[in-house]
Design an enzyme around this catalytic site. Structure first.
Site: not given
Length: 79
Positions: A10, A13
């Site tokens: 994501c 991340c």
């Protein structure tokens, strides 16, 4: 030294990974940065919220994006 980014890829991340790369580069050390994206592997660390960051297998943070400066502190503690 091994720095692991735990997350499914994501945006948070990816930002955590970028911050880890900045931290390693600013210290001028040789560290392996690994992305752990498999949810079962992430759960094996006991992590239920991503992003998370581990240094040499020790989870330092989960559910938040750490700053490069904070990651530098953790790396220095682990050396």
């Amino acid at each position: 030294m091994k720095v692991e980014i735990l997350g499914t890829g994501c945006p948070k991340c990816k930002m955590t990974a970028a911050n880890a790369e900045k931290a390693v580069k600013s210290l001028g050390i040789n560290a392996e940065i690994v992305k752990v994206e498999n949810i079962n592997d992430i759960m094996n660390y006991g992590v239920m919220m991503t992003p998370a960051l581990a240094i040499d297998g020790d989870v330092k943070i989960a559910g938040k994006i750490p700053s490069p400066e904070r990651i530098v502190e953790w790396i220095r503690e682990a050396e």
